[in-house]
Design a protein around this motif. Structure first.
Motif, short mmCIF file in Angstrom:
data_model
loop_
_atom_site.label_atom_id
_atom_site.label_comp_id
_atom_site.label_asym_id
_atom_site.label_seq_id
_atom_site.Cartn_x
_atom_site.Cartn_y
_atom_site.Cartn_z
N TYR A 164 0.82 -1.21 0.00
CA TYR A 164 0.00 0.00 0.00
C TYR A 164 0.85 1.26 0.00
O TYR A 164 2.05 1.23 0.29
N ARG A 165 0.20 2.38 -0.30
CA ARG A 165 0.77 3.70 -0.04
C ARG A 165 -0.04 4.32 1.09
O ARG A 165 -1.27 4.37 1.00
N LEU A 166 0.65 4.80 2.10
CA LEU A 166 -0.04 5.37 3.25
C LEU A 166 -0.21 6.87 3.07
O LEU A 166 0.67 7.55 2.54
N ASP A 167 -1.34 7.38 3.52
CA ASP A 167 -1.62 8.81 3.38
C ASP A 167 -0.55 9.63 4.10
O ASP A 167 0.04 10.54 3.53
N TYR A 168 -0.32 9.30 5.37
CA TYR A 168 0.68 10.02 6.16
C TYR A 168 1.41 9.04 7.07
O TYR A 168 0.80 8.13 7.65
N ILE A 169 2.72 9.26 7.19
CA ILE A 169 3.54 8.48 8.11
C ILE A 169 4.15 9.42 9.13
O ILE A 169 4.74 10.44 8.78
N GLU A 177 -4.47 7.52 8.23
CA GLU A 177 -5.23 7.25 7.01
C GLU A 177 -6.49 8.10 6.98
O GLU A 177 -7.27 8.11 7.94
N VAL A 178 -6.66 8.82 5.88
CA VAL A 178 -7.85 9.65 5.69
C VAL A 178 -8.91 8.79 5.01
O VAL A 178 -8.75 8.39 3.86
N ASP A 179 -9.96 8.49 5.72
CA ASP A 179 -10.99 7.59 5.20
C ASP A 179 -12.14 8.39 4.61
O ASP A 179 -13.06 8.82 5.33
N GLY A 180 -12.06 8.60 3.30
CA GLY A 180 -13.13 9.31 2.60
C GLY A 180 -14.32 8.40 2.34
O GLY A 180 -14.40 7.27 2.83
#
Length: 235
Positions: A164-169, A177-180
């Motif tokens: 995966y690519r993570l939104d922010y580390i 993780e920003v869950d839209g």
């Protein structure tokens, strides 16, 4: 009469919708070995993905599917290979699996070994044809950076972790993780099966995941968002 197309489409749909616990998924899975050799690469990938999402004791079936995919690995597209990277992490990280499949693999070491060997062969193919994946960010993700800055939190964006690519580390292996909207089933606050699987994989990799659901984040004022974000990270 069951066909590769109908079987894989049905199991994939049941997995995505996180249903089939009434025995429907198990009944379809029981018929899959009869049509396995006729299935296309796309159908096999969907089947493997469905099996690691569903809560079924199907270690042997999963091993057969992955071995078949390993033989066809040269024909797999980049999209297929990416999906199989997620499958690979589920196979290699038992906590990423749901209980029935995890127990099934633990009870059948031979099937578990076949799964691992098949995934190694598929991974070799993926490395040979690896291509950079496109990075996209939602507006919600892009707007979040300023809050990390105001909280003086060092952070990186869109970093690859596992499949995966993570939104922010953040430091200390914290992922934000920003869950839209697409992370939830329509008209609900229930995470989709894909999103739940992502959480299981990340946690199995040793990450603490802070989820920011859109319905909790968007209605807040700027100051309230700062306090909310700080509280979620510290929790």
């Amino acid at each position: 009469e069951i066909t590769p197309s109908s079987a894989t489409a049905s199991l994939y749909a049941l997995a995505l919708l996180d249903c089939g616990g009434d025995g429907t998924a198990a009944a379809i899975a029981a018929a899959v070995p009869r049509i396995l050799m006729e299935a296309s690469c796309r159908e096999l990938v969907h089947l493997a993905f469905a099996l690691v999402m569903l809560d079924l004791p199907v270690a042997e079936l999963l091993s057969f599917v992955l071995e078949r995919l390993a033989r066809l690995s040269a024909k797999l597209s980049p999209k297929h290979l990416h999906a199989l990277r997620i499958v690979e992490h589920c196979v290699l990280l038992p906590p990423a699996l749901r209980p029935a499949l995890r127990a099934s693999l633990q009870a059948d070491p031979a099937a578990a070994t076949r799964c691992s060997r098949a995934m190694e062969q598929i991974a070799d193919t993926a490395r040979q044809g690896a291509a950079a994946d496109a990075v996209t960010s939602s507006k919600l993700q892009q707007r979040l950076s300023k809050y990390f800055v105001r909280l003086a939190l060092p952070h990186d964006t869109e970093q690859p972790v596992g499949p995966y690519r993570l939104d922010y580390i953040l430091p200390a292996r914290i992922a934000v993780e920003v869950d839209g909207y697409k992370h939830f089933y329509a008209f609900s606050r229930r995470l989709t099966a894909k999103s739940e699987m992502k959480l299981r994989v990340l946690r199995a990799l040793g990450w603490s995941v802070v989820s920011l659901p859109h319905f909790d984040w968007l209605p807040r004022t700027t100051d309230d968002r700062l306090a909310y974000l700080a509280g979620r990270i510290e929790a």
